[in-house]
Scaffold this active site. Structure first.
Site, PDB file in Angstrom:
ATOM      1  N   CYS A 101       0.770  -1.189   0.111  1.00  0.00           N
ATOM      2  CA  CYS A 101       0.028  -0.109  -0.018  1.00  0.00           C
ATOM      3  C   CYS A 101       1.128   1.189   0.183  1.00  0.00           C
ATOM      4  O   CYS A 101       0.642   2.110  -0.795  1.00  0.00           O
ATOM      5  CB  CYS A 101      -1.004   0.060   1.094  1.00  0.00           C
ATOM      6  SG  CYS A 101      -2.355   1.446   1.281  1.00  0.00           S
ATOM      7  N   CYS A 199      -6.838  -4.052   6.203  1.00  0.00           N
ATOM      8  CA  CYS A 199      -7.892  -3.278   6.239  1.00  0.00           C
ATOM      9  C   CYS A 199      -9.190  -3.814   5.065  1.00  0.00           C
ATOM     10  O   CYS A 199     -10.118  -3.801   5.326  1.00  0.00           O
ATOM     11  CB  CYS A 199      -7.681  -1.830   5.684  1.00  0.00           C
ATOM     12  SG  CYS A 199      -6.777  -1.619   4.146  1.00  0.00           S
TER      13      CYS A 199
END
Length: 364
Positions: A101, A199
């Site tokens: 990410c 997440c």
């Protein structure tokens, strides 16, 4: 400077943005929307991508008196971070989605868009320090608070992206200080729990997420001699070093626990063995990213997990590949993990683990 502050909705990014405002920068807040189907993300505070977080980020921007926008990066996130997560597990490797990410979203898609819009830097709430030398060289260092240090997951960004990054929390002595500062500023996120877990795995069940995406792929669990000792429903659901959840039908001859030694995606096998067989002292990695030009042979410390203990090592560098020999062995080193090299607190570079071995075994 014109600074784009990435507001996750947590206390760290809010205080980091506040400090950028205090420093006199022209700050604009942005929240990254990483899914168009928001209910696939967990609610509450376990992750960093819930719909509550977007509201918290907006309220923080209002308190700070800065403009606030939401940028839709969901397509890039799915095509890079989530796709990489699935393909790596399917290939028998163990990825770190936070590293990817940072590589593909926060310091690629987000930073590139910010630069295109005329911003000079991106500010985040990561705990890491940027040290500027007398000659202008910028170095990435561990945070002052070792317990919150995030230099490991930032090492993939490289020097060009570091040049346009700001980490205002790097010198904060503890998370409690950050929370106290947030409360003093009137930020409602001051007592918000830290985010954790992946997440995009809504319920925290990583194996369930993989199974839903990759389907059933039954195969054998074998010991280090190749003898079948159990069955699995998908080799992708296992990681090197795993002990729990093996459900083996045959106990080890010595009665000791077994651990996952390796994943063999071609044969669709999971290999298990003793704790001693997990120990390695040579780790090879490729796709290296360096902060500066490394020596071909250097002494350093290395880390293979975000919260792992650094181990003294000697590294031999050849292009974008590196092989490190560990002074003390490590257990559970898996292909796909991020290998980060340090000189004291300074990050030297990062590479992706391709293999590991025990030198004594290889030489015998």
């Amino acid at each position: 400077m014109r600074v784009l502050a990435a507001l996750s909705g947590g206390v760290d990014s809010a205080v980091a943005a506040a400090r950028a405002v205090d420093a006199g920068h022209d700050v604009v807040g942005v929240h990254m929307a990483l899914s168009r189907t928001r209910d696939q993300f967990r609610t509450g505070s376990r992750g960093c991508c819930s719909i509550e977080d977007a509201g918290d980020a907006r309220r923080a921007a209002d308190v700070l008196g800065i403009p606030y926008y939401v940028w839709d990066l969901s397509e890039q996130f799915e095509q890079t971070v989530v796709a990489d997560f699935l393909s790596e597990y399917e290939a028998g490797r163990t990825p770190n989605p936070c590293v990817r990410c940072n590589e593909h979203i926060k310091f690629a898609a987000l930073l590139d868009k910010a630069v295109a819009l005329g911003f000079d830097a991106v500010c985040t709430g990561h705990y890491a320090r940027i040290v500027v030398r007398d000659d202008g060289t910028r170095e990435l260092h561990r945070a002052l608070d070792a317990a919150k240090d995030q230099s490991y997951v930032l090492a993939v960004m490289g020097p060009e992206r570091l040049a346009r990054s700001m980490f205002p929390l790097g010198d904060v002595p503890s998370k409690e200080v950050t929370r106290a500062e947030a409360a003093a500023r009137g930020l409602s996120v001051s007592a918000k729990p830290d985010s954790y877990d992946i997440c995009f795995v809504a319920d925290g069940d990583t194996q369930g997420f993989l199974r839903a995406r990759l389907g059933s792929q039954p195969g054998d669990i074998v010991d280090s001699d190749g003898e079948v000792v159990g069955e699995h429903d998908g080799a992708y659901a296992y990681t090197v070093g795993q002990r729990r959840g093996l459900a083996l039908g045959r106990p080890a001859a010595d009665g000791k626990p077994r651990y996952v030694l390796s994943i063999e995606p071609v044969n669709n096998r999971v290999v298990v063995g003793s704790a001693d067989e997990l120990l390695v002292d040579v780790v090879a990695a490729d796709r290296a990213v360096w902060f500066g030009t490394p020596s071909a042979d250097l002494e350093c410390s290395v880390q293979v997990r975000a919260h792992g203990v650094p181990v003294a090592a000697r590294a031999r560098v050849a292009g974008d590949s590196v092989e490190v020999t560990l002074a003390d062995g490590l257990r559970g080193v898996a292909p796909g993990q991020s290998l980060v090299l340090f000189d004291g607190t300074r990050v030297l570079g990062q590479a992706t683990v391709t293999s590991s071995r025990r030198a004594a075994v290889a030489a015998s």
